[in-house]
Design an enzyme around this catalytic site. Structure first.
Site, short mmCIF file in Angstrom:
data_model
loop_
_atom_site.label_atom_id
_atom_site.label_comp_id
_atom_site.label_asym_id
_atom_site.label_seq_id
_atom_site.Cartn_x
_atom_site.Cartn_y
_atom_site.Cartn_z
N LYS A 78 0.81 -1.22 0.00
CA LYS A 78 0.00 0.00 0.00
C LYS A 78 0.84 1.28 0.00
O LYS A 78 0.37 2.33 -0.44
CB LYS A 78 -0.93 0.01 1.21
CG LYS A 78 -2.09 -0.96 1.13
CD LYS A 78 -3.19 -0.44 0.22
CE LYS A 78 -4.45 -1.25 0.35
NZ LYS A 78 -5.57 -0.70 -0.44
N SER A 126 1.13 -9.81 -0.05
CA SER A 126 0.86 -8.37 -0.13
C SER A 126 1.23 -7.59 1.13
O SER A 126 1.44 -6.38 1.05
CB SER A 126 -0.61 -8.14 -0.46
OG SER A 126 -1.44 -8.76 0.51
#
Length: 346
Positions: free
Chosen positions: A64, A318
């Site tokens: 992110k 992730s």
């Protein structure tokens, strides 16, 4: 319609030029994360060559940071001066908070009340003003919009934004740098920012790359929308993959996913938990639930072998921002003292 035509169809939302520009912008800030082969997933699970893209080693412990950094670097001086606001279950929150600290911008982050404590503390530690509001991400998102209107703050959306998608798409370029002949790429999906950017990068290079999105059976708004052919909501229950706990996909991300993603796989909470422990035990990788979704899809046997056997496969890890208490609970659940032989060990 050919896939290259589909890439062109979504170019007004996000395109390869956006992603290449993002790569140049975030280069002074973001890490190029490792891509390592998992011999266990390669030999024992898929009969292919499985590589793990280690975004859990990105700054703030999640991919992110890429999208948040690219978006904030695109803001005008006037937008920065007003201060920024976002909503997030935790990973985008940290990416925004760290970028804001680096660039000297005031940041407010709205998080669901049940957001993991480690993510709350990390976000506050980067200097952001953390506001807890609502039970779900959608509650937090609506309050973010309210604060932006009331206080004149600039919204940095966690996924439904061109620059955010482009920032996440830089992962696709890094994959191609290392494995230009990749066949299958497996991506966790929440609101769709990650898979939209990665799919755009990969399909722009090679339309035949097979892209699989993975969500929890408990929360899969993007998969439900993909199957229906229009945006809809899905949220049945809690999921360990809190980073993908998004009931409604984005207005921008959905058409990109609809055009460029080849299929979705849904996994159970036990399959997510087992994938987290397998990654810890087999690969010495600490990951959060969302980061384990692609591995869960593989070990559950839910991916068609034709996309795996003899193929070059990348599974995105992730993020790695998981509370240790959650890890302890998962281990206690899967490996009870009276039944220690169960699970994948050795």
């Amino acid at each position: 319609m050919a896939t290259n035509d589909l890439v062109s169809k979504t170019a007004d939302i996000c395109n390869i030029q956006d992603i290449e520009e993002a790569r140049a912008i975030i280069k002074p800030y973001a890490r190029e994360t490792p891509l390592i082969q998992s011999m266990f997933l390669s030999r024992n699970v898929t009969k292919g060559n499985v590589f793990l893209k280690m975004e859990n080693m990105q700054l703030t412990g999640s991919f992110k940071f890429r999208g948040a950094n690219n978006k904030i670097n695109h803001l005008t001086a006037e937008q920065r001066e007003r201060g920024i606001v976002t909503a997030s279950a935790g990973n985008h929150a940290q990416g925004v908070a760290l970028t804001a600290k680096i660039l000297g911008i005031d940041a407010t982050v709205v998080m669901p009340e049940e957001a993991p404590l480690a993510k709350q503390q990390a976000t506050a530690g980067y200097g952001a003003n953390v506001v807890l509001h609502g039970e779900t991400f959608n509650d937090a998102r609506l309050y973010m919009e309210q604060l932006a209107e009331e206080k004149g703050l600039t919204i940095v959306h966690p996924y439904d934004d061109r620059e955010v998608m482009a920032g996440q798409g830089t992962i696709g370029l890094e994959i191609l740098d290392k494995i230009w002949n990749v066949d299958t790429v497996i991506v966790p999906v929440g609101g769709g920012g990650l898979i939209s950017g990665v799919a755009t990068a990969l399909k722009s290079f090679n339309p035949s790359i097979h892209i699989i999105g993975v969500q929890s059976e408990n929360v899969h708004g993007m998969d439900a929308s993909y199957e229906l052919g229009e945006i809809t909501s899905h949220h049945d229950d809690f999921t360990l993959a809190d980073g993908t706990d998004v009931a409604i996909p984005g207005n921008l991300t959905f058409p990109v996913v609809q055009n460029l993603v080849d299929e979705f796989v849904l996994v159970t909470e036990d399959e997510i938990a087992m994938a987290m422990t397998d990654l810890m035990q087999r690969a010495k990788i600490v990951t959060e639930g969302a980061g384990a979704l692609p591995t869960a899809a593989l070990i559950s046997g839910k991916v068609d072998p034709k996309w795996l056997e003899g193929k070059n496969i990348v599974a995105l890890v992730s993020g790695g921002n998981v509370d240790l208490t959650r890890v302890s609970g998962i281990i206690d659940h899967l490996f009870k003292p009276a039944d220690t032989s169960k699970g994948v060990v050795g």
